[in-house]
Design a protein around this motif. Structure first.
Motif, PDB file in Angstrom:
ATOM      1  N   MET A  98      38.100  48.344  28.018  1.00 33.58           N
ATOM      2  CA  MET A  98      37.013  47.690  28.721  1.00 33.58           C
ATOM      3  C   MET A  98      37.481  46.279  28.649  1.00 33.58           C
ATOM      4  O   MET A  98      37.565  45.464  27.738  1.00 33.58           O
ATOM      5  N   ALA A  99      37.379  45.623  29.912  1.00 36.55           N
ATOM      6  CA  ALA A  99      37.775  44.044  30.077  1.00 36.55           C
ATOM      7  C   ALA A  99      36.848  43.294  30.098  1.00 36.55           C
ATOM      8  O   ALA A  99      35.814  43.365  30.770  1.00 36.55           O
ATOM      9  N   MET A 100      36.848  42.379  29.307  1.00 33.23           N
ATOM     10  CA  MET A 100      35.602  41.641  29.077  1.00 33.23           C
ATOM     11  C   MET A 100      35.708  40.199  29.999  1.00 33.23           C
ATOM     12  O   MET A 100      34.814  39.678  30.386  1.00 33.23           O
ATOM     13  N   ILE A 101      37.049  39.827  30.255  1.00 33.31           N
ATOM     14  CA  ILE A 101      37.260  38.716  31.205  1.00 33.31           C
ATOM     15  C   ILE A 101      38.137  39.102  32.120  1.00 33.31           C
ATOM     16  O   ILE A 101      39.259  39.665  31.667  1.00 33.31           O
ATOM     17  N   GLU A 102      37.892  39.133  33.539  1.00 28.80           N
ATOM     18  CA  GLU A 102      38.800  39.375  34.392  1.00 28.80           C
ATOM     19  C   GLU A 102      38.841  38.454  35.582  1.00 28.80           C
ATOM     20  O   GLU A 102      37.961  38.015  36.088  1.00 28.80           O
ATOM     21  N   ILE A 103      40.269  38.054  35.650  1.00 31.04           N
ATOM     22  CA  ILE A 103      40.647  37.082  36.754  1.00 31.04           C
ATOM     23  C   ILE A 103      41.410  37.649  37.701  1.00 31.04           C
ATOM     24  O   ILE A 103      42.565  38.312  37.530  1.00 31.04           O
ATOM     25  N   ASN A 104      40.939  37.729  39.209  1.00 25.25           N
ATOM     26  CA  ASN A 104      41.634  38.427  40.298  1.00 25.25           C
ATOM     27  C   ASN A 104      41.956  37.335  41.375  1.00 25.25           C
ATOM     28  O   ASN A 104      41.198  36.531  41.872  1.00 25.25           O
ATOM     29  N   ASN A 105      43.207  36.890  41.492  1.00 23.28           N
ATOM     30  CA  ASN A 105      43.848  36.214  42.685  1.00 23.28           C
ATOM     31  C   ASN A 105      43.036  34.704  42.715  1.00 23.28           C
ATOM     32  O   ASN A 105      42.667  34.256  43.685  1.00 23.28           O
ATOM     33  N   LEU A 106      42.807  34.210  41.494  1.00 21.02           N
ATOM     34  CA  LEU A 106      41.902  33.208  41.376  1.00 21.02           C
ATOM     35  C   LEU A 106      42.707  31.758  42.000  1.00 21.02           C
ATOM     36  O   LEU A 106      43.985  31.596  41.402  1.00 21.02           O
ATOM     37  N   THR A 107      42.229  31.148  42.868  1.00 23.12           N
ATOM     38  CA  THR A 107      42.928  29.992  43.484  1.00 23.12           C
ATOM     39  C   THR A 107      42.132  28.763  43.661  1.00 23.12           C
ATOM     40  O   THR A 107      40.868  28.814  44.026  1.00 23.12           O
ATOM     41  N   LYS A 108      42.555  27.724  43.070  1.00 21.77           N
ATOM     42  CA  LYS A 108      41.913  26.368  43.222  1.00 21.77           C
ATOM     43  C   LYS A 108      42.698  25.396  43.617  1.00 21.77           C
ATOM     44  O   LYS A 108      43.474  24.881  42.748  1.00 21.77           O
ATOM     45  N   ASP A 109      42.841  25.047  44.808  1.00 18.12           N
ATOM     46  CA  ASP A 109      43.822  24.103  45.422  1.00 18.12           C
ATOM     47  C   ASP A 109      43.592  22.756  45.401  1.00 18.12           C
ATOM     48  O   ASP A 109      42.512  22.240  46.426  1.00 18.12           O
ATOM     49  N   TYR A 110      44.053  21.739  44.783  1.00 14.10           N
ATOM     50  CA  TYR A 110      43.658  20.353  44.759  1.00 14.10           C
ATOM     51  C   TYR A 110      44.661  19.478  45.729  1.00 14.10           C
ATOM     52  O   TYR A 110      44.490  18.439  45.691  1.00 14.10           O
ATOM     53  N   GLY A 111      45.683  20.156  46.219  1.00 16.01           N
ATOM     54  CA  GLY A 111      46.480  19.533  47.111  1.00 16.01           C
ATOM     55  C   GLY A 111      47.591  19.069  46.280  1.00 16.01           C
ATOM     56  O   GLY A 111      47.582  18.671  45.135  1.00 16.01           O
ATOM     57  N   LYS A 112      48.728  18.870  47.067  1.00 16.04           N
ATOM     58  CA  LYS A 112      49.941  18.350  46.301  1.00 16.04           C
ATOM     59  C   LYS A 112      50.372  19.281  45.262  1.00 16.04           C
ATOM     60  O   LYS A 112      51.144  18.606  44.133  1.00 16.04           O
ATOM     61  N   GLY A 113      50.312  20.404  45.424  1.00 15.58           N
ATOM     62  CA  GLY A 113      50.828  21.280  44.300  1.00 15.58           C
ATOM     63  C   GLY A 113      50.153  21.256  43.077  1.00 15.58           C
ATOM     64  O   GLY A 113      50.355  22.050  42.237  1.00 15.58           O
ATOM     65  N   ARG A 114      48.863  20.773  43.102  1.00 12.50           N
ATOM     66  CA  ARG A 114      47.915  20.540  41.951  1.00 12.50           C
ATOM     67  C   ARG A 114      46.818  21.678  41.930  1.00 12.50           C
ATOM     68  O   ARG A 114      46.410  22.183  43.230  1.00 12.50           O
ATOM     69  N   GLY A 115      46.754  22.216  40.806  1.00 15.35           N
ATOM     70  CA  GLY A 115      45.402  23.107  40.861  1.00 15.35           C
ATOM     71  C   GLY A 115      45.969  24.631  40.372  1.00 15.35           C
ATOM     72  O   GLY A 115      47.139  24.726  39.462  1.00 15.35           O
ATOM     73  N   ILE A 116      45.253  25.823  40.652  1.00 18.33           N
ATOM     74  CA  ILE A 116      46.109  27.104  40.279  1.00 18.33           C
ATOM     75  C   ILE A 116      46.041  28.055  41.473  1.00 18.33           C
ATOM     76  O   ILE A 116      45.319  27.708  42.392  1.00 18.33           O
ATOM     77  N   PHE A 117      46.854  28.992  41.535  1.00 17.71           N
ATOM     78  CA  PHE A 117      47.330  29.843  42.504  1.00 17.71           C
ATOM     79  C   PHE A 117      47.505  31.280  42.217  1.00 17.71           C
ATOM     80  O   PHE A 117      48.471  31.573  41.511  1.00 17.71           O
ATOM     81  N   ASP A 118      46.613  32.208  42.688  1.00 11.31           N
ATOM     82  CA  ASP A 118      46.717  33.489  42.531  1.00 11.31           C
ATOM     83  C   ASP A 118      46.552  34.047  41.075  1.00 11.31           C
ATOM     84  O   ASP A 118      47.683  34.758  40.840  1.00 11.31           O
ATOM     85  N   ILE A 119      45.982  33.547  40.239  1.00  9.48           N
ATOM     86  CA  ILE A 119      46.050  33.712  38.874  1.00  9.48           C
ATOM     87  C   ILE A 119      45.251  35.155  38.787  1.00  9.48           C
ATOM     88  O   ILE A 119      44.259  35.421  39.056  1.00  9.48           O
ATOM     89  N   ASN A 120      45.937  35.887  38.074  1.00  5.73           N
ATOM     90  CA  ASN A 120      45.760  37.291  37.539  1.00  5.73           C
ATOM     91  C   ASN A 120      45.637  37.593  36.255  1.00  5.73           C
ATOM     92  O   ASN A 120      46.751  37.366  35.536  1.00  5.73           O
ATOM     93  N   LEU A 121      44.608  37.838  35.465  1.00 11.21           N
ATOM     94  CA  LEU A 121      44.631  37.926  33.982  1.00 11.21           C
ATOM     95  C   LEU A 121      43.489  38.993  33.611  1.00 11.21           C
ATOM     96  O   LEU A 121      42.416  39.029  34.214  1.00 11.21           O
ATOM     97  N   SER A 122      43.677  39.789  32.514  1.00 12.49           N
ATOM     98  CA  SER A 122      42.844  40.645  32.100  1.00 12.49           C
ATOM     99  C   SER A 122      42.535  40.517  30.550  1.00 12.49           C
ATOM    100  O   SER A 122      43.519  40.659  30.050  1.00 12.49           O
ATOM    101  N   VAL A 123      41.518  40.329  29.892  1.00 15.40           N
ATOM    102  CA  VAL A 123      41.243  40.368  28.547  1.00 15.40           C
ATOM    103  C   VAL A 123      40.592  41.434  27.911  1.00 15.40           C
ATOM    104  O   VAL A 123      39.481  41.648  28.444  1.00 15.40           O
ATOM    105  N   GLU A 124      40.856  42.109  27.036  1.00 11.99           N
ATOM    106  CA  GLU A 124      39.949  43.226  26.728  1.00 11.99           C
ATOM    107  C   GLU A 124      39.115  42.916  25.626  1.00 11.99           C
ATOM    108  O   GLU A 124      39.285  41.944  24.926  1.00 11.99           O
ATOM    109  N   LYS A 125      38.232  43.724  25.391  1.00  8.90           N
ATOM    110  CA  LYS A 125      36.944  43.476  24.508  1.00  8.90           C
ATOM    111  C   LYS A 125      37.692  43.361  23.006  1.00  8.90           C
ATOM    112  O   LYS A 125      38.596  44.351  22.795  1.00  8.90           O
TER     113      LYS A 125
END
Length: 297
Positions: free
Chosen positions: A1-28
């Motif tokens: 069971m995944a306790m933390i699930e991140i799917n295609n997470l993007t936060k674009d601050y411009g000029k290449g700064r931020g996060i782009f299509d982050i995918n992570l899964s952390v199990e219990k």
């Protein structure tokens, strides 16, 4: 069971700064590390998880709760250590720690006192007059005493000396034994290597690698440096069918990569040569990190 699930997470601050299509899964019950150089996107990812900022696209959930829509409920479930600590009020550390336990509705002041002792923290000091290291210890005491099922920590050992980092590792191992789920960013390789089940590496806002730490701790491919007493032996050995990682003819020295299944074969071959010294080179997570970033660059 995944306790933390991140799917295609993007936060674009411009000029290449931020996060782009982050995918992570952390199990219990897993200790998950998040590694990268400064500015890579570690804190942005964690701030999205805690609901402090909203993503441009994608989603993140903690124990099934949407990190953006259910951030208040998540904060009741998660023990959090921020990357930059700024305590509210002008009270003692003791007052702050007791209030944290009361606000969460779980945790133990007795256990908190034990943790303060382990961290060599005088919690009676005023939080405004605390040094950076004392503030870090106070934040860690609050997190570990909370008895939360999930801990999220952003560079949790910043400002701690090596002895206290060892205490931190011990506290993480205790939480893991209790089945807690831990997600932490760090630039200290030792604490990741000793505590994490998996580590994801982030560069320029993108995940570039994910490694099972058992492959680092119990790598079946070993490196051995061998120095021979004469050049003739060196030349003859290097003509054999070994994987040569490094060759130093001027020193009659070679570094070979050998799988566990072929170590006996190597030992048998070396019986025929006058060897000056033979040494295993331990491969660490720092080696893997540097090599991965080198290849990515």
């Amino acid at each position: 069971m995944a306790m933390i699930e991140i799917n295609n997470l993007t936060k674009d601050y411009g000029k290449g700064r931020g996060i782009f299509d982050i995918n992570l899964s952390v199990e219990k019950g897993e200790v998950f590390g998040f590694a990268g150089i400064n500015g890579a996107g570690k804190t942005t990812t964690i701030r999205n998880l805690m609901g402090f900022i909203k993503p441009d696209s994608g989603s993140a959930t903690i124990d099934g709760l949407d990190a953006t829509k259910k951030s208040a409920q998540i904060k009741q479930k998660v023990a959090y250590v921020p990357g930059e600590i700024n305590f509210p009020g002008n009270n003692s550390g003791e007052v702050f720690l007791k209030r944290q336990i009361e606000m969460l509705g779980h945790g133990s002041w007795e256990r908190c006192q034990e943790i303060c002792d382990e961290l060599q923290l005088d919690a009676t000091a005023n939080i405004k007059s605390m040094s950076k290291g004392m503030k870090q210890k106070t934040a860690l005491a609050a997190a570990f005493a909370a008895d939360s099922d999930i801990l999220i920590m952003d560079e949790p050992t910043t400002g701690l000396d090596p002895l206290m980092r060892d205490t931190f590792i011990k506290l993480v191992e205790e939480q893991k034994a209790l089945g807690k789920t831990i997600f932490m960013s760090s630039h200290i390789f030792k604490e990741m290597e000793e505590t994490c089940d998996h580590v994801a590496m982030i560069k320029d806002g993108k995940i570039i690698s994910r490694i099972d730490m058992n492959k680092i701790r119990y790598n079946p491919d070993k490196l051995f440096t061998i120095a021979f007493q004469d050049n003739e032996s060196f030349q003859h050995f290097t003509s054999l069918s070994y994987d040569l990682a490094e060759v130093k003819p001027d020193k009659n020295q070679v570094t070979v990569k050998v799988n566990d299944q072929k170590i006996n074969e190597l030992m048998n071959d070396l019986q025929h040569y006058p060897v000056k010294f033979f040494k295993e080179i331990k491969q660490t997570f720092e080696d893997y990190f540097n090599q991965t970033f080198k290849e990515e660059a």
